[in-house]
Design a protein around this motif. Structure first.
Motif, PDB file in Angstrom:
ATOM      1  N   SER A 131     -47.885 -35.993  54.099  1.00 41.30           N
ATOM      2  CA  SER A 131     -48.854 -34.909  53.928  1.00 41.30           C
ATOM      3  C   SER A 131     -48.282 -33.568  54.378  1.00 41.30           C
ATOM      4  O   SER A 131     -48.502 -32.538  53.733  1.00 41.30           O
ATOM      5  CB  SER A 131     -50.146 -35.207  54.695  1.00 41.30           C
ATOM      6  OG  SER A 131     -49.892 -35.285  56.092  1.00 41.30           O
ATOM      7  N   LEU A 132     -47.505 -33.583  55.475  1.00 40.59           N
ATOM      8  CA  LEU A 132     -46.925 -32.329  55.953  1.00 40.59           C
ATOM      9  C   LEU A 132     -45.764 -31.890  55.049  1.00 40.59           C
ATOM     10  O   LEU A 132     -45.548 -30.692  54.860  1.00 40.59           O
ATOM     11  CB  LEU A 132     -46.455 -32.461  57.405  1.00 40.59           C
ATOM     12  CG  LEU A 132     -46.065 -31.148  58.112  1.00 40.59           C
ATOM     13  CD1 LEU A 132     -47.159 -30.100  57.967  1.00 40.59           C
ATOM     14  CD2 LEU A 132     -45.748 -31.404  59.581  1.00 40.59           C
ATOM     15  N   VAL A 133     -45.035 -32.846  54.479  1.00 37.55           N
ATOM     16  CA  VAL A 133     -43.988 -32.506  53.504  1.00 37.55           C
ATOM     17  C   VAL A 133     -44.621 -31.806  52.300  1.00 37.55           C
ATOM     18  O   VAL A 133     -44.084 -30.805  51.790  1.00 37.55           O
ATOM     19  CB  VAL A 133     -43.223 -33.770  53.057  1.00 37.55           C
ATOM     20  CG1 VAL A 133     -42.332 -33.451  51.849  1.00 37.55           C
ATOM     21  CG2 VAL A 133     -42.364 -34.303  54.193  1.00 37.55           C
ATOM     22  N   ASP A 134     -45.778 -32.320  51.849  1.00 33.89           N
ATOM     23  CA  ASP A 134     -46.489 -31.669  50.743  1.00 33.89           C
ATOM     24  C   ASP A 134     -46.908 -30.250  51.127  1.00 33.89           C
ATOM     25  O   ASP A 134     -46.864 -29.333  50.297  1.00 33.89           O
ATOM     26  CB  ASP A 134     -47.722 -32.481  50.353  1.00 33.89           C
ATOM     27  CG  ASP A 134     -47.371 -33.772  49.612  1.00 33.89           C
ATOM     28  OD1 ASP A 134     -46.240 -33.876  49.111  1.00 33.89           O
ATOM     29  OD2 ASP A 134     -48.237 -34.667  49.541  1.00 33.89           O
ATOM     30  N   GLU A 135     -47.327 -30.065  52.380  1.00 33.06           N
ATOM     31  CA  GLU A 135     -47.704 -28.730  52.849  1.00 33.06           C
ATOM     32  C   GLU A 135     -46.485 -27.799  52.862  1.00 33.06           C
ATOM     33  O   GLU A 135     -46.589 -26.618  52.538  1.00 33.06           O
ATOM     34  CB  GLU A 135     -48.317 -28.822  54.248  1.00 33.06           C
ATOM     35  CG  GLU A 135     -49.712 -29.427  54.287  1.00 33.06           C
ATOM     36  CD  GLU A 135     -50.744 -28.510  53.655  1.00 33.06           C
ATOM     37  OE1 GLU A 135     -51.150 -27.530  54.289  1.00 33.06           O
ATOM     38  OE2 GLU A 135     -51.120 -28.782  52.491  1.00 33.06           O
ATOM     39  N   CYS A 136     -45.334 -28.350  53.240  1.00 36.23           N
ATOM     40  CA  CYS A 136     -44.092 -27.564  53.200  1.00 36.23           C
ATOM     41  C   CYS A 136     -43.837 -27.045  51.788  1.00 36.23           C
ATOM     42  O   CYS A 136     -43.469 -25.881  51.595  1.00 36.23           O
ATOM     43  CB  CYS A 136     -42.899 -28.415  53.642  1.00 36.23           C
ATOM     44  SG  CYS A 136     -42.839 -28.821  55.391  1.00 36.23           S
TER      45      CYS A 136
END
Length: 334
Positions: A202-207
Motif C-alpha cells: 500500500s505504501l509502495v502504491d502511495e510512492c
C-alpha cells in the motif's frame, strides 16, 4: 516537517549529496554499458552519457529507497537508478529527433552530431540496455515496472504527435499526454524506490502516486519554462513547444478565458509562431489573462498532494530532503 522554500537547484544538490554513494554506483553501472558496447557504439555512448542531466529521477528513487527502516541494497538501487536514467536518456534522444531540437544540456543533440539514422539506433540501443540493467532483479515486478514506463513514454509521445496543432485540445487529453510522457517515468522511479525501501504494497502504491503528482508538476513547470516564464540559465531552446504546434497548459487556460475573437487571433498567432515577434505577442496575451500564473498554481496543487503523501513516510533526513525537493520545485528556473 515544515517545508521551507529554497532554490531548487540548491536543494537538488543537497539531495544528491545525501545519496552520493548510490548515485556514484549508478554512474558506474551506466558507464559499464558504454564500456561493454561494440566498437562504433561504445565511443558514442561515452559521449552521450557524459552529458549528464539533473538526475532528478534517480535522486528521488535513492531518497525514497533510504526512507525505510533498514538501509537498502546499494547494488540493487544503483541498477534500478541506471535503468531509469537510461530509459529517460533514450526517450530524450528520440524526442530531440521528433522535435528537431539542436541543443540539449548545452551540447549538440545526438541527431545533429551523428545524423538521424544513427541517433535513432543509438536511442534504441540505450532503451534495450535500460531493460538489461534490471533483468536480474530479485523482485520480478521491477523489470515489468520499467517496461510499463517505457510503453507509457512511447504512447504519450505518439498521442502528443497525433494531437499536435489541435487548437481544441481538451484538458483531459493534455493531462493524459503529460501523465504518460513525463509523469510515468517519475512515477516508476518512485515505485521502485518504495520497493527498495522495503515498504508494504500500500505504501509502495502511495510512492507511485506521489511520483505521479511530482511528475505532472514537473511537466507543467517545463511548459512554463518553454515560454521563458521563470526561466534562468535554461539549457535548451525556448519556444520549442510553440514552434512545434504543441498546445500546453498556459494556452489551455487562455482558451478557457477568451472570447471568440481572441481565440481566432490567438490561433492565427500560433500558426505563425516561428515568425519574428509572434512568440512575444503570444506571451503578452497569455500574461494579460494570467494564464501562466494559473498554470503555476495547478503545478503547485500537484506538489501539495505529493507533499501530503511524503508525510506518511518514516521521519528521517531522507524524507526531509524529499519534502524540500517538492517544496522548491514550482520555482525552478531550468
Amino acid at each position: 516537517m515544515s517545508p521551507t522554500k529554497a532554490d531548487f537547484q540548491v536543494v537538488l544538490g543537497q539531495a544528491r549529496g545525501l545519496v552520493q554513494e548510490q548515485l556514484e554506483l549508478t554512474e558506474q553501472v551506466i558507464m559499464q554499458v558504454a564500456e561493454n558496447a561494440p566498437a562504433g557504439i561504445s565511443d558514442r555512448l561515452v559521449s552521450l552519457f557524459g552529458r549528464k542531466g539533473k538526475r532528478i529521477r534517480s535522486t528521488l528513487l535513492c531518497l525514497i529507497a533510504n526512507c525505510g527502516e533498514t538501509a537498502p541494497d546499494k547494488d540493487r538501487v544503483a541498477h534500478a537508478c541506471a535503468s531509469v536514467e537510461l530509459l529517460h536518456l533514450a526517450s530524450l534522444v528520440h524526442d530531440d529527433i521528433i522535435d528537431g531540437t539542436e541543443v540539449r544540456r548545452g551540447k549538440m543533440t545526438a541527431h545533429k552530431e551523428w545524423g538521424t539514422q544513427v541517433a535513432v539506433l543509438m536511442g534504441d540501443y540505450v532503451l534495450s540496455q535500460s531493460m538489461r540493467c534490471v533483468i536480474d532483479e530479485t523482485a520480478r515486478n521491477v523489470p515489468v515496472i520499467i517496461s510499463d514506463a517505457a510503453d507509457k513514454l512511447i504512447v504519450g509521445e505518439i498521442m502528443e504527435l497525433d494531437h499536435c496543432g489541435e487548437m481544441t485540445l481538451s484538458r483531459a487529453m493534455y493531462n493524459e499526454i503529460i501523465d504518460r510522457k513525463t509523469a510515468a517515468l517519475i512515477e516508476a522511479a518512485s515505485r521502485l524506490g518504495g520497493i527498495m525501501a522495503g515498504f508494504d504494497e500500500s505504501l509502495v502504491d502511495e510512492c507511485a502516486k506521489m511520483g505521479a503528482h511530482f511528475g505532472l508538476a514537473f511537466q507543467i513547470i517545463d511548459d512554463l519554462l518553454d515560454y521563458g516564464y521563470g526561466s534562468k540559465n535554461l539549457d535548451k531552446a525556448k519556444f520549442t513547444d510553440l514552434s512545434n504546434g504543441l498546445i500546453t497548459l498556459p494556452l489551455l487556460y487562455y482558451f478557457e478565458d477568451c472570447n471568440a475573437e481572441e481565440r481566432g487571433e490567438m490561433e492565427a498567432f500560433i500558426r505563425r509562431a516561428s515568425e519574428e515577434g509572434v512568440a512575444a505577442e503570444i506571451i503578452a496575451r497569455l500574461n494579460a489573462k494570467k494564464s501562466f500564473d494559473k498554470a503555476k498554481t495547478e503545478a503547485q496543487e500537484h506538489l501539495e498532494r505529493a507533499l501530503e503523501i511524503a508525510e506518511k513516510f518514516p521521519k528521517n533526513k531522507f524524507t526531509e530532503e524529499i519534502v524540500a525537493m517538492f517544496s522548491s520545485m514550482s520555482d525552478r528556473g531550468n
